[in-house]
Design an enzyme around this catalytic site. Sequence first.
Site, PDB file in Angstrom:
ATOM      1  N   HIS A  86      16.574 -16.515   2.720  1.00 46.51           N
ATOM      2  CA  HIS A  86      15.503 -16.964   3.612  1.00 46.51           C
ATOM      3  C   HIS A  86      15.674 -16.392   5.013  1.00 46.51           C
ATOM      4  N   TYR A  96       8.938 -25.137   6.058  1.00 48.21           N
ATOM      5  CA  TYR A  96       9.454 -26.022   4.999  1.00 48.21           C
ATOM      6  C   TYR A  96       8.505 -27.190   4.731  1.00 48.21           C
ATOM      7  N   GLU A 138      20.204 -21.587   8.241  1.00 45.47           N
ATOM      8  CA  GLU A 138      19.412 -20.462   8.768  1.00 45.47           C
ATOM      9  C   GLU A 138      19.490 -20.420  10.292  1.00 45.47           C
ATOM     10  N   ARG A 207      10.261  -6.282   2.578  1.00 49.86           N
ATOM     11  CA  ARG A 207      11.178  -5.926   1.492  1.00 49.86           C
ATOM     12  C   ARG A 207      12.567  -5.734   2.081  1.00 49.86           C
ATOM     13  N   TYR A 209      16.145  -3.773   2.231  1.00 51.30           N
ATOM     14  CA  TYR A 209      16.796  -2.507   1.887  1.00 51.30           C
ATOM     15  C   TYR A 209      18.215  -2.501   2.439  1.00 51.30           C
ATOM     16  N   SER A 210      19.162  -2.160   1.576  1.00 51.48           N
ATOM     17  CA  SER A 210      20.568  -2.093   2.000  1.00 51.48           C
ATOM     18  C   SER A 210      20.736  -0.957   2.995  1.00 51.48           C
ATOM     19  N   VAL A 276      20.123   3.615  -7.876  1.00 51.33           N
ATOM     20  CA  VAL A 276      19.923   3.336  -6.446  1.00 51.33           C
ATOM     21  C   VAL A 276      20.807   2.184  -5.943  1.00 51.33           C
ATOM     22  N   THR A 279      23.269   2.362  -2.747  1.00 48.96           N
ATOM     23  CA  THR A 279      23.040   2.314  -1.290  1.00 48.96           C
ATOM     24  C   THR A 279      24.038   1.426  -0.525  1.00 48.96           C
ATOM     25  N   PRO A 280      24.241   0.142  -0.902  1.00 48.78           N
ATOM     26  CA  PRO A 280      25.217  -0.644  -0.138  1.00 48.78           C
ATOM     27  C   PRO A 280      26.632  -0.102  -0.323  1.00 48.78           C
TER      28      PRO A 280
HETATM   29  C1  LIG Z   1      19.378  -7.302  -1.082  1.00 51.23           C
HETATM   30  C2  LIG Z   1      18.467  -6.196  -1.558  1.00 51.23           C
HETATM   31  C3  LIG Z   1      18.764  -4.890  -1.244  1.00 51.23           C
HETATM   32  C4  LIG Z   1      17.939  -3.862  -1.697  1.00 51.23           C
HETATM   33  N1  LIG Z   1      18.255  -2.572  -1.387  1.00 51.23           N
HETATM   34  C5  LIG Z   1      17.493  -1.558  -1.846  1.00 51.23           C
HETATM   35  C6  LIG Z   1      17.821  -0.190  -1.538  1.00 51.23           C
HETATM   36  O1  LIG Z   1      18.778   0.075  -0.832  1.00 51.23           O
HETATM   37  N2  LIG Z   1      17.020   0.786  -2.025  1.00 51.23           N
HETATM   38  C7  LIG Z   1      15.925   0.513  -2.806  1.00 51.23           C
HETATM   39  O2  LIG Z   1      15.227   1.454  -3.223  1.00 51.23           O
HETATM   40  N3  LIG Z   1      15.606  -0.780  -3.124  1.00 51.23           N
HETATM   41  C8  LIG Z   1      16.344  -1.796  -2.640  1.00 51.23           C
HETATM   42  N4  LIG Z   1      15.994  -3.107  -2.929  1.00 51.23           N
HETATM   43  C9  LIG Z   1      14.751  -3.372  -3.668  1.00 51.23           C
HETATM   44  C10 LIG Z   1      13.574  -3.410  -2.669  1.00 51.23           C
HETATM   45  O3  LIG Z   1      13.699  -4.548  -1.832  1.00 51.23           O
HETATM   46  C11 LIG Z   1      12.216  -3.516  -3.348  1.00 51.23           C
HETATM   47  O4  LIG Z   1      12.252  -4.585  -4.256  1.00 51.23           O
HETATM   48  C12 LIG Z   1      11.846  -2.232  -4.083  1.00 51.23           C
HETATM   49  O5  LIG Z   1      11.748  -1.154  -3.166  1.00 51.23           O
HETATM   50  C13 LIG Z   1      10.495  -2.415  -4.784  1.00 51.23           C
HETATM   51  O6  LIG Z   1       9.554  -2.783  -3.829  1.00 51.23           O
HETATM   52  P1  LIG Z   1       8.040  -2.326  -3.993  1.00 51.23           P
HETATM   53  O7  LIG Z   1       7.246  -2.973  -2.932  1.00 51.23           O
HETATM   54  O8  LIG Z   1       7.942  -0.863  -4.140  1.00 51.23           O
HETATM   55  O9  LIG Z   1       7.688  -2.939  -5.398  1.00 51.23           O
HETATM   56  P2  LIG Z   1       6.885  -4.286  -5.654  1.00 51.23           P
HETATM   57  O10 LIG Z   1       5.455  -4.040  -5.424  1.00 51.23           O
HETATM   58  O11 LIG Z   1       7.557  -5.381  -4.935  1.00 51.23           O
HETATM   59  O12 LIG Z   1       7.132  -4.470  -7.212  1.00 51.23           O
HETATM   60  C14 LIG Z   1       8.443  -4.741  -7.702  1.00 51.23           C
HETATM   61  C15 LIG Z   1       8.584  -4.134  -9.099  1.00 51.23           C
HETATM   62  O13 LIG Z   1       7.672  -4.753  -9.980  1.00 51.23           O
HETATM   63  C16 LIG Z   1       6.784  -3.789 -10.532  1.00 51.23           C
HETATM   64  N5  LIG Z   1       5.447  -4.422 -10.497  1.00 51.23           N
HETATM   65  C17 LIG Z   1       4.707  -4.724  -9.404  1.00 51.23           C
HETATM   66  N6  LIG Z   1       3.574  -5.356  -9.762  1.00 51.23           N
HETATM   67  C18 LIG Z   1       3.592  -5.440 -11.112  1.00 51.23           C
HETATM   68  C19 LIG Z   1       2.701  -5.996 -12.079  1.00 51.23           C
HETATM   69  N7  LIG Z   1       1.582  -6.588 -11.714  1.00 51.23           N
HETATM   70  N8  LIG Z   1       3.082  -5.928 -13.377  1.00 51.23           N
HETATM   71  C20 LIG Z   1       4.252  -5.322 -13.768  1.00 51.23           C
HETATM   72  N9  LIG Z   1       5.121  -4.795 -12.884  1.00 51.23           N
HETATM   73  C21 LIG Z   1       4.795  -4.840 -11.589  1.00 51.23           C
HETATM   74  C22 LIG Z   1       6.874  -2.549  -9.648  1.00 51.23           C
HETATM   75  O14 LIG Z   1       6.672  -1.325 -10.345  1.00 51.23           O
HETATM   76  C23 LIG Z   1       8.295  -2.644  -9.134  1.00 51.23           C
HETATM   77  O15 LIG Z   1       9.197  -2.043 -10.058  1.00 51.23           O
HETATM   78  C24 LIG Z   1      16.802  -4.151  -2.482  1.00 51.23           C
HETATM   79  C25 LIG Z   1      16.496  -5.487  -2.779  1.00 51.23           C
HETATM   80  C26 LIG Z   1      17.326  -6.488  -2.329  1.00 51.23           C
HETATM   81  C27 LIG Z   1      16.986  -7.923  -2.672  1.00 51.23           C
HETATM   82  C1  HEM Z   2      13.744 -26.414  -0.302  1.00 50.71           C
HETATM   83  C2  HEM Z   2      12.835 -25.463  -0.409  1.00 50.71           C
HETATM   84  C3  HEM Z   2      13.050 -24.102  -0.990  1.00 50.71           C
HETATM   85  C4  HEM Z   2      13.752 -23.718  -2.097  1.00 50.71           C
HETATM   86  C5  HEM Z   2      14.519 -24.610  -3.087  1.00 50.71           C
HETATM   87  C6  HEM Z   2      13.660 -22.295  -2.188  1.00 50.71           C
HETATM   88  C7  HEM Z   2      14.253 -21.529  -3.169  1.00 50.71           C
HETATM   89  C8  HEM Z   2      14.194 -20.163  -3.232  1.00 50.71           C
HETATM   90  C9  HEM Z   2      14.825 -19.365  -4.250  1.00 50.71           C
HETATM   91  C10 HEM Z   2      15.620 -19.898  -5.404  1.00 50.71           C
HETATM   92  C11 HEM Z   2      14.564 -18.066  -3.985  1.00 50.71           C
HETATM   93  C12 HEM Z   2      15.027 -16.848  -4.778  1.00 50.71           C
HETATM   94  C13 HEM Z   2      16.248 -16.366  -4.100  1.00 50.71           C
HETATM   95  C14 HEM Z   2      16.757 -15.071  -4.640  1.00 50.71           C
HETATM   96  O1  HEM Z   2      16.129 -14.044  -4.450  1.00 50.71           O
HETATM   97  O2  HEM Z   2      17.791 -15.067  -5.255  1.00 50.71           O
HETATM   98  C15 HEM Z   2      13.773 -18.029  -2.790  1.00 50.71           C
HETATM   99  C16 HEM Z   2      13.305 -16.874  -2.223  1.00 50.71           C
HETATM  100  C17 HEM Z   2      12.388 -16.876  -1.215  1.00 50.71           C
HETATM  101  N1  HEM Z   2      11.937 -17.959  -0.513  1.00 50.71           N
HETATM  102 FE1  HEM Z   2      12.462 -19.879  -0.788  1.00 50.71          FE
HETATM  103  N2  HEM Z   2      12.898 -21.831  -1.162  1.00 50.71           N
HETATM  104  C18 HEM Z   2      12.508 -22.903  -0.404  1.00 50.71           C
HETATM  105  C19 HEM Z   2      11.736 -22.865   0.727  1.00 50.71           C
HETATM  106  C20 HEM Z   2      11.109 -21.741   1.211  1.00 50.71           C
HETATM  107  C21 HEM Z   2      10.199 -21.706   2.335  1.00 50.71           C
HETATM  108  C22 HEM Z   2       9.818 -22.898   3.195  1.00 50.71           C
HETATM  109  C23 HEM Z   2       9.761 -20.413   2.458  1.00 50.71           C
HETATM  110  C24 HEM Z   2       8.784 -19.820   3.439  1.00 50.71           C
HETATM  111  C25 HEM Z   2       7.594 -20.210   3.619  1.00 50.71           C
HETATM  112  C26 HEM Z   2      10.444 -19.634   1.446  1.00 50.71           C
HETATM  113  C27 HEM Z   2      10.313 -18.276   1.286  1.00 50.71           C
HETATM  114  C28 HEM Z   2      11.024 -17.525   0.397  1.00 50.71           C
HETATM  115  C29 HEM Z   2      10.879 -16.078   0.274  1.00 50.71           C
HETATM  116  C30 HEM Z   2       9.956 -15.198   1.089  1.00 50.71           C
HETATM  117  C31 HEM Z   2      11.742 -15.679  -0.732  1.00 50.71           C
HETATM  118  C32 HEM Z   2      11.927 -14.266  -1.287  1.00 50.71           C
HETATM  119  C33 HEM Z   2      10.908 -14.122  -2.376  1.00 50.71           C
HETATM  120  C34 HEM Z   2      10.858 -12.766  -2.968  1.00 50.71           C
HETATM  121  O3  HEM Z   2      11.688 -11.901  -2.735  1.00 50.71           O
HETATM  122  O4  HEM Z   2       9.906 -12.589  -3.724  1.00 50.71           O
HETATM  123  N3  HEM Z   2      11.231 -20.469   0.703  1.00 50.71           N
HETATM  124  N4  HEM Z   2      13.563 -19.305  -2.353  1.00 50.71           N
END
Ligand SMILES: Cc1cc2nc3c(=O)[nH]c(=O)nc-3n(C[C@H](O)[C@H](O)[C@H](O)COP(=O)(O)OP(=O)(O)OC[C@H]3O[C@@H](n4cnc5c(N)ncnc54)[C@H](O)[C@@H]3O)c2cc1C
Ligand code: HEM
Length: 398
Positions: A86, A96, A138, A207, A209-210, A276, A279-280
């Site tokens: 978060h 929240y 946080e 999104r 990215y590491s 990929v 990266t980290p």
């Molecule tokens: C801690 C962390 C570190 C990261 N570091 C990196 C990094 O260093 N480099 C890197 O490249 N990425 C990294 N990522 C992943 C990155 O954050 C994104 O998730 C990635 O780039 C995909 O984002 P996007 O917007 O292109 O895809 P999104 O639009 O978010 O879609 C995610 C995936 O779902 C698929 N998808 C989307 N919509 C649909 C649908 N309707 N039906 C079926 N499939 C669908 C897409 O093809 C894609 O594969 C990291 C993620 C995390 C959590």
């Molecule tokens: C008590 C309340 C909440 C719980 C239990 C909760 C739980 C979670 C969990 C389990 C994830 C997935 C974590 C992961 O990627 O491993 C997540 C991601 C996330 N949460 Fe929450 N959350 C809470 C409240 C909120 C609130 C208030 C917001 C903002 C409005 C929020 C925004 C997000 C976002 C943006 C992500 C990342 C989603 C993604 O990558 O698609 N969450 N949360």
Amino acid sequence: MSLSEQTIRIIKSTAPVLAEQGDAITRHFYQQMSNHNPELMNVFSISNQQTDRQQVALADAIQCYAAYIDNPPALKDAVERFAQKHASFTLQPEQYSIVGKYLIEAAAYVLKDTATDETLAAWREAYQLLANLFIEIEEGVYRQCESTDGSWQGTREFRVAARVAENELITSFYFEPVDGRPVVNFLPGQHIGLSLKPENSGYRCIRQYSLSDAPNGKTYRISVKRETDCEKEGLISNYLHDSVQVGDIVELCPPTGEFVLDVEASSPVVLLSGGVGQTPIMSMLNTLAQTSRQVRYVHSAQNSKVHAFGAHTKAVANKHDNVEQIVFYNAPTADCSGHDYNGIMNMEAIRNRIELPNAHYYFCGPLGFMAMVNRTLKSWGVPKENIHFEVFGPHKEI
Ligand SMILES: Cc1cc2nc3c(=O)[nH]c(=O)nc-3n(C[C@H](O)[C@H](O)[C@H](O)COP(=O)(O)OP(=O)(O)OC[C@H]3O[C@@H](n4cnc5c(N)ncnc54)[C@H](O)[C@@H]3O)c2cc1C
Ligand code: HEM
């Protein structure tokens, strides 16, 4: 604030029904929240909603909270991890209340008569307790940001200083702060949140990215894979590749994340990456190369066409006696050279080179790859506290 015995009992009794109906509740929750508070869709990933990943992650978390409500230590790691997640989106306390309102309403809607007034009241109380815990963690992260040189709260503008194609699929972006001031020295392994509004999207998107190089106090580098495999292309990765050019401005949230190299330790380090997930690991490798710690760098790619940083890591291993590199290609082409093994990463084949006393293991890559690494390390008796990994997406148990 703590929960009464009665509230704990009621919440725990809802765990079985949440295991069954959790996904339905969180689906209804996202639907209602996006209809009535569309501004929150600038925070939540629409793609992760369309693919159900968000709904499933939230439902699992809620069910787990209910099941372990009487055993807070069992929840500690997950709470810390989600709060860190978060914080990387710079969530604010008032959000929240909005989420809580729609979650309780969704539970009432889906569970109908099962959700009595008493049950809903218990859940309001339990939700608030969890929300307070998240908010506290946080705020600690934000305070630490404020007090660290070069850090910032919320988002900060960065200019794209360079872009470098590392291979057919991965491009690196170098960012420098528009305000010209220093940038915080992150810990190797951490990631930034990148906030953008593509022209074809109704919302801003964040999104993670590491950071893919060692910290230098001035600039950041990320390396992004173009996501094209699924039926719908990844929104932001493709936008970065196709449209974000040198000179463009993006917004970054400060570096966060718990997948971090212990830079104070002197123990050997084994770095393992797939695709990929490199990266980290690159940030860790480039940091470790400046030390005398024993390092094994093991990477798995399909072939040289999609092997990023290959020349760089080879040069690092050649230059530094403490670093040894092992490369696997699982689909080598006729032109491939420079790798050590054909086929998917086989840890048993290199066990004598990577099983080092007291070593810490850091790995990142596709889920199947990480499950294999984790399983193998456990079977070798590596203690849990020496095993560290990062999932590129909503957290999954491996
Ligand atoms: C801690 C962390 C570190 C990261 N570091 C990196 C990094 O260093 N480099 C890197 O490249 N990425 C990294 N990522 C992943 C990155 O954050 C994104 O998730 C990635 O780039 C995909 O984002 P996007 O917007 O292109 O895809 P999104 O639009 O978010 O879609 C995610 C995936 O779902 C698929 N998808 C989307 N919509 C649909 C649908 N309707 N039906 C079926 N499939 C669908 C897409 O093809 C894609 O594969 C990291 C993620 C995390 C959590
Ligand atoms: C008590 C309340 C909440 C719980 C239990 C909760 C739980 C979670 C969990 C389990 C994830 C997935 C974590 C992961 O990627 O491993 C997540 C991601 C996330 N949460 Fe929450 N959350 C809470 C409240 C909120 C609130 C208030 C917001 C903002 C409005 C929020 C925004 C997000 C976002 C943006 C992500 C990342 C989603 C993604 O990558 O698609 N969450 N949360």
